[in-house]
Design an enzyme around this catalytic site. Structure first.
Site, mmCIF file in Angstrom:
data_model
loop_
_atom_site.group_PDB
_atom_site.id
_atom_site.type_symbol
_atom_site.label_atom_id
_atom_site.label_comp_id
_atom_site.label_asym_id
_atom_site.label_seq_id
_atom_site.Cartn_x
_atom_site.Cartn_y
_atom_site.Cartn_z
ATOM 1 C CG HIS A 38 -17.001 16.669 18.906
ATOM 2 N ND1 HIS A 38 -15.759 16.727 19.484
ATOM 3 C CD2 HIS A 38 -16.780 16.639 17.575
ATOM 4 C CE1 HIS A 38 -14.830 16.738 18.543
ATOM 5 N NE2 HIS A 38 -15.416 16.675 17.369
ATOM 6 C CG ASP A 92 -15.549 20.118 15.352
ATOM 7 O OD1 ASP A 92 -16.246 21.103 15.024
ATOM 8 O OD2 ASP A 92 -15.581 19.034 14.754
ATOM 9 C CG HIS A 96 -10.261 17.673 15.381
ATOM 10 N ND1 HIS A 96 -10.387 17.854 16.739
ATOM 11 C CD2 HIS A 96 -11.496 17.356 14.937
ATOM 12 C CE1 HIS A 96 -11.653 17.669 17.089
ATOM 13 N NE2 HIS A 96 -12.344 17.360 16.010
ATOM 14 C CG ASP A 153 -13.431 13.908 14.940
ATOM 15 O OD1 ASP A 153 -13.885 14.603 15.864
ATOM 16 O OD2 ASP A 153 -13.137 14.355 13.817
#
Length: 910
Positions: free
Chosen positions: A350, A124, A12, A14
């Site tokens: 996000h 997420d 994941h 980010d």
């Protein structure tokens, strides 16, 4: 059949979060380098999911272009899975059209690689929008995978056990408000439940016993999902060996190094008939309410305002203007739009747009916002000038020294507005003489009084301000730049209604007076004003009493301010225990004066001089450093105070059914939240807010499981409350957090600022810049209306107000476009227009609406002149699906389901 364990290797990613982008970027390069090496040496390493976002390809190849051929080969072979998105956005804090552009750009970027993963991937997102099933279904997807929204999630994304799951299984049917259904799959044990799989027998036996049991607890089929990775997790290079160990230890269980498309296909083949249907928004409302992360909507409000401005300029102004120009034969700059959108969307992940990152991230976001805005403004300037040059302004030839200008309305509704435009009276090229001489010559030009006239010669009341001489320059396409000086006047007036998706033409003419009118001043006393629809009185404490003449409703006490301490972080708001909120309800305003009255409008400025605590006491910093859970913090607000001077400008315009507010202040305090509050006194159990492609209805009271004293929600641009006879809406730009207070008055509280000093989450990350010690401003619009049957009309007004007019000066000339024009017309009760643009793949004109009501309706649309093209029913991916029959001169009528998103494309003849 026996159990099948699907292990999906992933990370994941980010793009920026607890480190700035470039530090994450360096680690991304290392991760993909390692992945390519593993794929080369291990044929049993079947697949790697590249987190559903194609921007990782751009970021990698920016540094590693020499490995593009390897990367492309493994993507084509299906061993690296990419898409569907460009970035993993926050769905609630990005606009409806930004969510669509995210998919379009993701598909566009994946196309050269020959593969695009058709899975709605939301690992997420801080809650999921209600229209997500309809969006992913229109994109050709049958399933959506998500991590939040239907189960309690605690600190650091820990999974909380509860009886309040909306579904007993990790699989469910997710339904949009329009009835579209997709398979929804929840990461019931988060997206790291298969990370770091052991290779050694003893450790592996313990591992698999625990992980299989945990997955089986929620699975509705024998197919179990284990996600082999986590946030920024490097590739597990020995996963093939680890799976070989698992197969030896559990011979009756099949272990597959899988991918989402295969996993979903197998799950779909064995789904039970007992799956729960979950409807609409997924916001973890059946939880204690502490970790829904809704308060990210108010972290760094200033950045969210920049984002809202950027989105509006791109999707509501630049794209329509360029589309209209393309209908007149100009080239549509797809390449520039892609660049502007990509740059803007790089702020939409996000952890970025939610502003729950370290300060360096937020600093870089400002640069991206500016870059995207500058490109967008360049597109607007170029195409507005090209269109204005095509407008026939010969109707003004009878006036000596007329200065024509064109006002473009790119919204979907006629718009009457106050227009302020700077006009060049005369210019002098710098090549014609010395600067001082040119300035003196232009300064000596006599300026007589004048007014604004319409194409029919009607004279409109206008105010004119001499701005003197300014330097400017022109950049011709066929020769060197032309610097010049120009004498400038600023003209303000109230326009006539400007056609939707069209324009009107005006001219300022000297020595002509406006016609005498019987219009009277809107000001009725030193503290009140009134127009045809509304009367407004400013009370001694600075609140407003508003009377709606149409509904005969009177609203009192509007616009008081609330300030509370905040012991939380960028994710979560926490008011200090036992402390009461400070308000201006009993504070007399310092001043109230009429600051503007002209051209059909009046503006009062209210000033509050307030003193509020300067920060939290020192205990808060100790609690932050010791990672004391936010709900257990004991810090209080300091006894030391700082001034908070709030200036509120209240504007009423002739003919308007709304009231405009502009609030500005210099924040000198830390650790606090500031809100503006509007008591409605409307009796209702629910309220509504604009979300992505819907007006969502929400309960005023939370579920019994909710224990957080705060009950805030997301909005796009407006929230409101109504009954059969009265309605009250508050619209704003970039203010995404509101709460309907449980105070007996159904007060709508909109967050203007939240100041905090830490990121929060899993570590200690100070963020002093998130205290937002700076000047802040916000614009809000109060829209009263006559009850819930008029709610969509109020929403249309909010949309109309949020889209600025584009005004460009031109010459007196004879051209092919008429002085007043609309490129096409539409009608549809309950329908809201969200975009007009051109398709990057086909060049078709694209128009999109959604049915904001919960009723069936009909959309009627005519063809753009000359009308020899063809309309097609489409989807959000802008594909031609069904040709629509119509006869020349008659509109097409399209039935629309409740809450349906409707996209039409118009193919112009070649």
């Amino acid at each position: 059949m026996g159990k099948v364990v699907h292990v999906i290797s992933h990370t994941h990613w980010d793009r920026e979060w607890y480190m700035p982008y470039e530090k994450h970027h360096v680690r991304l390069i290392a991760l993909v380098d390692e992945l390519l090496d593993v794929l080369e040496r291990d044929p049993e390493f079947r697949s790697f999911h590249l987190d559903g976002q194609t921007i990782m390809l751009d970021d990698y190849l920016q540094v590693r272009p020499e490995r593009k051929e390897e990367l492309e080969r493994y993507i084509r072979e299906g061993r690296i899975r990419i898409g569907p998105w460009y970035i993993l956005q926050d769905e609630f804090l990005t606009s409806a059209e930004a969510n669509v552009r995210n998919l379009l750009v993701g598909r566009q970027d994946a196309k050269p690689y020959g593969r695009w993963t058709k899975i709605g991937y939301f690992p997420d997102s801080f809650g999921n929008i209600g229209q997500a099933p309809q969006l992913v279904a229109q994109a050709g997807m049958e399933a959506a995978v998500f991590g939040r929204g239907v189960k309690p999630t605690g600190f650091n994304n820990s999974v909380q056990q509860s009886d309040s799951y909306e579904s007993p299984y990790s699989e469910m049917i997710w339904e949009s408000p329009d009835g579209t259904r997709v398979l929804g799959i929840l990461f019931a044990n988060w997206y790291h439940n298969g990370m770091e799989i052991p290779v050694q027998d003893e450790e592996a036996a313990r591992y698999w016993k625990e992980r299989i049991a945990a997955a089986e607890q929620y699975a509705s089929t024998p197919h179990l999902l284990l996600m082999n990775g986590c946030d920024h997790q490097p590739v597990q290079t020995d996963v093939s060996e680890a799976l070989a160990t698992a197969r030896r230890l559990y011979p009756d269980t099949e272990f597959v190094h899988s991918n989402f498309e295969d996993y979903v296909r197998h799950v779909q083949s064995q789904l039970p008939d007992t799956l729960n249907v979950i409807n609409g928004e997924l916001r973890s409302l059946r939880s204690d309410g502490w970790y829904t992360l809704v308060n990210t909507a108010s972290s760094h409000v200033d950045l969210k305002q920049r984002n809202a401005t950027g989105q509006t300029l791109l999707e509501k102004v630049a794209e329509p203007i360029a589309a209209f120009a393309s209908m007149q034969g100009e080239a549509y700059p797809h390449h520039l739009f892609t660049y502007a959108w990509k740059t803007l969307m790089q702020n939409h992940p996000h952890d970025s747009i939610c502003c729950c990152s370290v300060d360096e991230v937020h600093m870089e976001m400002i640069t991206r916002f500016e870059k995207s805005r500058q490109v967008t403004e360049a597109i607007i300037d170029e195409h507005a000038e090209k269109l204005a040059a095509r407008v026939n302004t010969s109707c003004f030839a009878r006036y000596e020294k007329a200065l024509p200008f064109v006002a473009f309305n790119t919204s979907g509704w006629p718009k009457q507005s106050r227009i302020t435009v700077d006009l060049e009276v005369e210019r002098a090229l710098l090549s014609a003489g010395k600067a001082a001489e040119l300035i003196e010559k232009l300064s000596s030009l006599p300026l007589s009084s004048g007014c604004v006239v319409t194409e029919t010669g009607e004279a409109l009341e206008a105010s004119t301000e001499d701005l003197g001489v300014r330097f400017a320059y022109k950049l011709p396409n066929d020769r060197f730049r032309e610097p010049y000086y120009a004498r400038i006047i600023r003209v303000s007036f109230m326009s006539d209604p400007i056609p939707a998706l069209g324009y009107c033409t005006y001219a300022w003419v000297p020595e002509v007076k406006s016609a005498e009118t019987a219009a009277t001043s809107l000001v009725t006393s030193p503290h009140s004003m009134e127009n045809e629809w509304l009367s407004v009185r400013i009370e001694d404490n600075g609140t407003l009493t508003l009377h709606d003449k149409h509904s005969q409703q009177t609203y009192t006490g509007l616009g008081w301010f609330e300030d509370t301490g905040d012991n939380g972080n960028e994710y979560v708001y926490v008011k200090p225990q036992g402390e009461a909120a400070l308000t201006t309800k009993r504070l007399e305003m310092s001043s109230c004066e009429l600051v503007e009255e002209s051209c059909g409008s009046a503006t009062f400025e209210i000033v509050h001089q307030w003193k509020i605590p300067s920060e939290a006491n020192p205990l808060l910093q100790n609690e932050i450093e010791a990672m004391v859970p936010i709900m257990e913090r004991k810090a209080k607000r300091s006894h030391t105070t700082v001034p908070l001077i709030i200036r509120t400008r209240v504007t009423l315009e002739r003919g308007a059914r709304l009231l405009k507010l502009s609030v500005s202040f210099n924040n000198k305090a830390k650790d606090h939240r500031l809100r503006i509050c509007f008591p409605t006194s409307i009796i209702a159990d629910t309220h509504y807010a604009e979300s992505v492609f819907e007006i969502a209805e929400r309960n005023n009271e939370p579920y019994p499981e909710w224990v957080n004293p705060s009950y805030c929600h997301h909005q796009q641009t407006f929230a409101g409350i109504d009954s059969d006879t009265a309605g009250f809406m508050v619209s704003s730009e970039g203010l995404h957090e509101y709460e309907v207070l449980r105070d007996g008055q159904n007060t709508i509280a909109v967050t203007l600022l939240r100041s905090v000093g830490e990121l929060g989450d899993w570590g200690v990350f100070p963020t002093p810049d998130s205290q937002c010690l700076d000047w802040h401003s916000a614009t809000l619009t109060i829209i009263p209306y006559s009850g819930r049957l008029s709610r969509i009309d109020a929403a249309s007004e909010a949309y109309r107000q949020s889209i600025p007019l584009v005004v460009r000066q031109t010459e007196v000339h004879s051209r092919e476009l008429p002085p007043t024009h609309s490129w096409f017309h539409w009608e549809g009760e309950g329908m809201l227009l969200t975009t007009v643009k051109a398709s990057a793949e086909t060049g078709d004109l694209v128009a999109r609406w959604f049915n904001a009501s919960r009723r069936h309706t009909v959309l009627a649309i005519d063809s753009p002149a000359p009308g020899d093209g063809v309309w097609y029913k489409s989807n959000i991916m802008e594909e031609r699906l069904q040709q629509l029959d119509h006869t020349a001169g008659n509109p097409i009528h399209i039935p629309v389901r409740p809450a349906e998103i409707v996209t039409l494309v118009y193919a112009q003849p070649k």
